[in-house]
Design an enzyme around this catalytic site. Sequence first.
Site, PDB file in Angstrom:
ATOM      1  N   SER A 160       0.840  -1.206   0.000  1.00 53.49           N
ATOM      2  CA  SER A 160       0.000   0.000   0.000  1.00 53.49           C
ATOM      3  C   SER A 160       0.874   1.254   0.000  1.00 53.49           C
ATOM      4  O   SER A 160       0.429   2.323  -0.414  1.00 53.49           O
ATOM      5  CB  SER A 160      -0.871   0.011   1.253  1.00 53.49           C
ATOM      6  OG  SER A 160      -0.059   0.118   2.407  1.00 53.49           O
ATOM      7  N   GLU A 161       2.109   1.111   0.471  1.00 55.41           N
ATOM      8  CA  GLU A 161       2.998   2.279   0.573  1.00 55.41           C
ATOM      9  C   GLU A 161       3.394   2.845  -0.789  1.00 55.41           C
ATOM     10  O   GLU A 161       3.872   3.974  -0.865  1.00 55.41           O
ATOM     11  CB  GLU A 161       4.274   1.919   1.353  1.00 55.41           C
ATOM     12  CG  GLU A 161       4.018   1.730   2.820  1.00 55.41           C
ATOM     13  CD  GLU A 161       4.909   2.595   3.699  1.00 55.41           C
ATOM     14  OE1 GLU A 161       5.774   3.318   3.180  1.00 55.41           O
ATOM     15  OE2 GLU A 161       4.729   2.540   4.908  1.00 55.41           O
ATOM     16  N   ARG A 205      12.204   7.395   4.901  1.00 56.39           N
ATOM     17  CA  ARG A 205      11.064   6.489   5.042  1.00 56.39           C
ATOM     18  C   ARG A 205      10.627   5.925   3.688  1.00 56.39           C
ATOM     19  O   ARG A 205      10.145   4.801   3.587  1.00 56.39           O
ATOM     20  CB  ARG A 205       9.900   7.270   5.664  1.00 56.39           C
ATOM     21  CG  ARG A 205       8.701   6.410   5.969  1.00 56.39           C
ATOM     22  CD  ARG A 205       7.502   6.745   5.103  1.00 56.39           C
ATOM     23  NE  ARG A 205       6.505   5.696   5.173  1.00 56.39           N
ATOM     24  CZ  ARG A 205       5.619   5.561   6.146  1.00 56.39           C
ATOM     25  NH1 ARG A 205       5.590   6.407   7.123  1.00 56.39           N
ATOM     26  NH2 ARG A 205       4.776   4.567   6.129  1.00 56.39           N
ATOM     27  N   ASN A 265      -2.155  -2.571   5.511  1.00 54.71           N
ATOM     28  CA  ASN A 265      -2.099  -2.718   6.975  1.00 54.71           C
ATOM     29  C   ASN A 265      -2.724  -4.020   7.474  1.00 54.71           C
ATOM     30  O   ASN A 265      -3.702  -4.007   8.231  1.00 54.71           O
ATOM     31  CB  ASN A 265      -2.699  -1.489   7.655  1.00 54.71           C
ATOM     32  CG  ASN A 265      -1.779  -0.280   7.481  1.00 54.71           C
ATOM     33  OD1 ASN A 265      -1.835   0.420   6.478  1.00 54.71           O
ATOM     34  ND2 ASN A 265      -0.880  -0.069   8.444  1.00 54.71           N
ATOM     35  N   GLY A 312      -0.214  13.142  17.401  1.00 49.79           N
ATOM     36  CA  GLY A 312      -1.612  13.229  17.839  1.00 49.79           C
ATOM     37  C   GLY A 312      -2.506  12.102  17.345  1.00 49.79           C
ATOM     38  O   GLY A 312      -3.636  11.944  17.799  1.00 49.79           O
ATOM     39  N   ARG A 333      -5.690   4.639   8.861  1.00 44.97           N
ATOM     40  CA  ARG A 333      -5.318   3.421   8.128  1.00 44.97           C
ATOM     41  C   ARG A 333      -6.542   2.528   8.028  1.00 44.97           C
ATOM     42  O   ARG A 333      -7.394   2.533   8.921  1.00 44.97           O
ATOM     43  CB  ARG A 333      -4.219   2.641   8.870  1.00 44.97           C
ATOM     44  CG  ARG A 333      -2.867   3.336   8.987  1.00 44.97           C
ATOM     45  CD  ARG A 333      -2.150   3.451   7.661  1.00 44.97           C
ATOM     46  NE  ARG A 333      -0.804   4.007   7.807  1.00 44.97           N
ATOM     47  CZ  ARG A 333      -0.514   5.314   7.875  1.00 44.97           C
ATOM     48  NH1 ARG A 333      -1.480   6.209   7.793  1.00 44.97           N
ATOM     49  NH2 ARG A 333       0.737   5.719   8.007  1.00 44.97           N
ATOM     50  N   TYR A 357      11.715  10.537   8.965  1.00 42.70           N
ATOM     51  CA  TYR A 357      10.367   9.964   8.818  1.00 42.70           C
ATOM     52  C   TYR A 357       9.406  10.982   8.229  1.00 42.70           C
ATOM     53  O   TYR A 357       9.518  12.173   8.465  1.00 42.70           O
ATOM     54  CB  TYR A 357       9.871   9.531  10.193  1.00 42.70           C
ATOM     55  CG  TYR A 357       8.513   8.886  10.199  1.00 42.70           C
ATOM     56  CD1 TYR A 357       8.355   7.580   9.767  1.00 42.70           C
ATOM     57  CD2 TYR A 357       7.382   9.583  10.630  1.00 42.70           C
ATOM     58  CE1 TYR A 357       7.100   6.978   9.774  1.00 42.70           C
ATOM     59  CE2 TYR A 357       6.127   8.984  10.646  1.00 42.70           C
ATOM     60  CZ  TYR A 357       6.002   7.686  10.217  1.00 42.70           C
ATOM     61  OH  TYR A 357       4.770   7.086  10.233  1.00 42.70           O
ATOM     62  N   ARG A 384      -5.093   6.435   3.941  1.00 43.78           N
ATOM     63  CA  ARG A 384      -4.757   5.310   3.062  1.00 43.78           C
ATOM     64  C   ARG A 384      -5.954   4.361   2.976  1.00 43.78           C
ATOM     65  O   ARG A 384      -6.180   3.540   3.854  1.00 43.78           O
ATOM     66  CB  ARG A 384      -3.537   4.579   3.625  1.00 43.78           C
ATOM     67  CG  ARG A 384      -3.098   3.414   2.802  1.00 43.78           C
ATOM     68  CD  ARG A 384      -2.060   2.606   3.538  1.00 43.78           C
ATOM     69  NE  ARG A 384      -0.747   3.204   3.486  1.00 43.78           N
ATOM     70  CZ  ARG A 384       0.251   2.846   4.303  1.00 43.78           C
ATOM     71  NH1 ARG A 384       0.059   1.929   5.242  1.00 43.78           N
ATOM     72  NH2 ARG A 384       1.433   3.398   4.196  1.00 43.78           N
TER      73      ARG A 384
HETATM   74  C1  UGA Z   1       3.169   0.161   6.829  1.00 44.09           C
HETATM   75  C2  UGA Z   1       4.517  -0.497   6.608  1.00 44.09           C
HETATM   76  O1  UGA Z   1       5.325   0.315   5.808  1.00 44.09           O
HETATM   77  C3  UGA Z   1       4.389  -1.817   5.914  1.00 44.09           C
HETATM   78  O2  UGA Z   1       4.100  -2.808   6.871  1.00 44.09           O
HETATM   79  C4  UGA Z   1       3.376  -1.956   4.840  1.00 44.09           C
HETATM   80  O3  UGA Z   1       3.887  -2.134   3.565  1.00 44.09           O
HETATM   81  C5  UGA Z   1       2.299  -0.950   4.828  1.00 44.09           C
HETATM   82  O4  UGA Z   1       2.416   0.183   5.662  1.00 44.09           O
HETATM   83  C6  UGA Z   1       1.022  -1.661   5.170  1.00 44.09           C
HETATM   84  O5  UGA Z   1       1.002  -2.456   6.107  1.00 44.09           O
HETATM   85  O6  UGA Z   1       0.021  -1.391   4.503  1.00 44.09           O
HETATM   86  P1  UGA Z   1       2.393   2.210   8.203  1.00 44.09           P
HETATM   87  O7  UGA Z   1       0.971   2.082   7.847  1.00 44.09           O
HETATM   88  O8  UGA Z   1       2.865   3.596   8.419  1.00 44.09           O
HETATM   89  O9  UGA Z   1       3.360   1.512   7.182  1.00 44.09           O
HETATM   90  O10 UGA Z   1       2.618   1.276   9.469  1.00 44.09           O
HETATM   91  P2  UGA Z   1       2.657   1.376  11.041  1.00 44.09           P
HETATM   92  O11 UGA Z   1       4.051   1.319  11.505  1.00 44.09           O
HETATM   93  O12 UGA Z   1       1.751   0.300  11.528  1.00 44.09           O
HETATM   94  O13 UGA Z   1       2.082   2.826  11.414  1.00 44.09           O
HETATM   95  C7  UGA Z   1       0.739   3.189  11.247  1.00 44.09           C
HETATM   96  C8  UGA Z   1       0.541   4.576  11.822  1.00 44.09           C
HETATM   97  O14 UGA Z   1       0.666   4.507  13.236  1.00 44.09           O
HETATM   98  C9  UGA Z   1       1.593   5.604  11.369  1.00 44.09           C
HETATM   99  O15 UGA Z   1       0.925   6.811  11.097  1.00 44.09           O
HETATM  100  C10 UGA Z   1       2.508   5.784  12.571  1.00 44.09           C
HETATM  101  O16 UGA Z   1       3.068   7.076  12.646  1.00 44.09           O
HETATM  102  C11 UGA Z   1       1.557   5.501  13.713  1.00 44.09           C
HETATM  103  N1  UGA Z   1       2.201   4.975  14.951  1.00 44.09           N
HETATM  104  C12 UGA Z   1       3.013   3.895  14.898  1.00 44.09           C
HETATM  105  C13 UGA Z   1       1.911   5.574  16.169  1.00 44.09           C
HETATM  106  O17 UGA Z   1       1.156   6.570  16.255  1.00 44.09           O
HETATM  107  N2  UGA Z   1       2.490   5.064  17.304  1.00 44.09           N
HETATM  108  C14 UGA Z   1       3.318   4.000  17.293  1.00 44.09           C
HETATM  109  O18 UGA Z   1       3.798   3.586  18.387  1.00 44.09           O
HETATM  110  C15 UGA Z   1       3.581   3.372  16.056  1.00 44.09           C
END
Ligand code: UGA
Length: 349
Positions: free
Chosen positions: A121-122, A148, A180, A216, A221, A297, A303
């Site tokens: 998805s990224e 990132r 996700n 915040g 997702r 980052y 998404r």
């Molecule tokens: C993910 C990963 O890049 C990959 O696993 C994958 O290809 C794709 O996206 C997906 O699974 O679809 P992301 O959605 O940013 O990226 O993944 P997370 O690390 O789970 O983060 C989700 C959101 O939570 C982000 O906005 C992040 O900033 C936030 N977050 C994460 C927090 O607010 N607190 C945390 O402790 C960790």
Amino acid sequence: MKSKKILVLGANGFIGSSLCAHLLAKTDFEVYGVDLATHKLMPCLNHDRFHFQELDLTIHDEAIEYLVKKCDVVLPLVAIATPGVYVTNPLGVFELDFEANLKVVRWCVRYDKRVIFPSTSEVYGMASDAAFDEYNTSCVLGPVDKQRWIYACSKQLMDRIIYAYGFQRDLDYTLFRPFNFIGPKLDDIRNEAGSRVVTQFLHNILQGKPIELVNGGQQTRCFTFIEDGIDCLLKIIENKEHCASRGIFNVGNPNENYSVAQLAHIIVDVVSEFDPKWAANIQIKSVTSDEHYGIAYQDVERRVPVIREAQEKLHWQPKVNLKDAIRITLDYHLNGTDRDAVLLQQNHR
Ligand code: UGA
């Protein structure tokens, strides 16, 4: 008739381990699994159609090329997929996710094998469309110093190379884009930092530390339960009347679209079903992305997948909501319920 053979590289990963269990329980494939460890694969290890080899994709070229040659379908699932690592070890991400996997794709071309590749998805990055469509949405990545994006960029180039191999060299491929995926075996819950959000939140809760909402937590997702994702992958693998050949499929659950702050509250609700006193003590705090990940980052604010391709061509529909997915995940971590093991016990073929 001899059973077909499928090669799962990264069999001990989050998607790989669940996929192997479902392949053994629901199909007649001989499953060849490759990874560096087996802890997520315990339910599969003694199955008579499961053949595991401990091999490193960055070292054991000859052995892995041989396996590609021997099998009919190849899933190269080896990758670093945690944003925490994109910013601390971007070269590691490029070397594994791009360079190591390109070799596998080329062996698939050489030996005329079907390859089912995990895009992501990224790749859509910060596209402004309300929902991301495989054939219409542009891929929008940030500046180079925002490391990132090395993951999205590596995956996007792999997508383009695989597509070109289909166009110029007749490679039979399918690209699938998980949105996700979450579930019991996502990341290692014991890791201090750097896991994907659901595992990170559960880790913090289990350790009695506050949950951290990056900036915040208003970013959203669509969370997809792993077994819904696997159900889609099985349809891609089955490939009835070539419905998945040369296709690109978003695999996500557009109905389960939540902000990270909402996710935190849903997790607290589910914890309270297990133990209300424990839930009452969970703290939630906001931190900046610089504090949580460092300055390399950049976040994705929204998404949402369009899943028309998967619905129409594969007749697939996700079914499990976020709250149930969290319940199942917590049940695994607190009570050790391994649904892959249960599935295999119920479906011995
Ligand atoms: C993910 C990963 O890049 C990959 O696993 C994958 O290809 C794709 O996206 C997906 O699974 O679809 P992301 O959605 O940013 O990226 O993944 P997370 O690390 O789970 O983060 C989700 C959101 O939570 C982000 O906005 C992040 O900033 C936030 N977050 C994460 C927090 O607010 N607190 C945390 O402790 C960790």
